[in-house]
Design a protein around this motif. Sequence first.
Motif, PDB file in Angstrom:
ATOM      1  N   GLU A  23       0.426  -0.975  -0.124  1.00  0.00           N
ATOM      2  CA  GLU A  23      -0.268   0.239  -0.238  1.00  0.00           C
ATOM      3  C   GLU A  23       0.330   1.175   0.217  1.00  0.00           C
ATOM      4  O   GLU A  23       0.756   2.025  -1.074  1.00  0.00           O
ATOM      5  N   ALA A  41       2.012   1.870  -3.946  1.00  0.00           N
ATOM      6  CA  ALA A  41       1.296   2.477  -3.982  1.00  0.00           C
ATOM      7  C   ALA A  41       0.551   3.523  -4.227  1.00  0.00           C
ATOM      8  O   ALA A  41       0.582   4.782  -4.900  1.00  0.00           O
ATOM      9  N   GLU A  52       0.808   6.991  -6.659  1.00  0.00           N
ATOM     10  CA  GLU A  52      -0.297   7.788  -6.916  1.00  0.00           C
ATOM     11  C   GLU A  52      -0.084   9.534  -6.773  1.00  0.00           C
ATOM     12  O   GLU A  52      -0.262  10.061  -7.407  1.00  0.00           O
ATOM     13  N   GLU A 110      -4.765  -5.379  -4.554  1.00  0.00           N
ATOM     14  CA  GLU A 110      -5.240  -3.872  -5.248  1.00  0.00           C
ATOM     15  C   GLU A 110      -4.297  -3.361  -5.487  1.00  0.00           C
ATOM     16  O   GLU A 110      -4.151  -2.339  -6.190  1.00  0.00           O
ATOM     17  N   ARG A 140      -3.129  -0.504  -8.655  1.00  0.00           N
ATOM     18  CA  ARG A 140      -2.721   1.052  -8.093  1.00  0.00           C
ATOM     19  C   ARG A 140      -1.765   1.670  -8.439  1.00  0.00           C
ATOM     20  O   ARG A 140      -1.170   2.305  -9.423  1.00  0.00           O
TER      21      ARG A 140
END
Length: 100
Positions: free
Chosen positions: A26, A29, A33, A82, A86
Amino acid sequence: MGEFFKKAFRDMKESAKAQHEVDKAEFRAAKAEAKANFEENRGRNSFKKAKADAKKSWDDAHMSPAERAAKDQEARDARIAEANARTEAANARYDAAKKN
């Protein structure tokens, strides 16, 4: 009694390792982003963020430890998948924005 504590600490150790993997994915990601958002919004002042709140269901409170561990592992695997998706999407956005 000693075996109980050994098992409990072993379970906590495994859970911590698995959560660490989720956190790393995470973080990658979120970093990708942020990088893509910065490149897309370079020279513009805009803020696009969304927050999602999730509530535990009543059934979660009544699960057995084995069921909870299986559900947690499934959720961690889904979150890692996920986060990897991402990351790939953000890297593609970054590359597209960099070309402009």
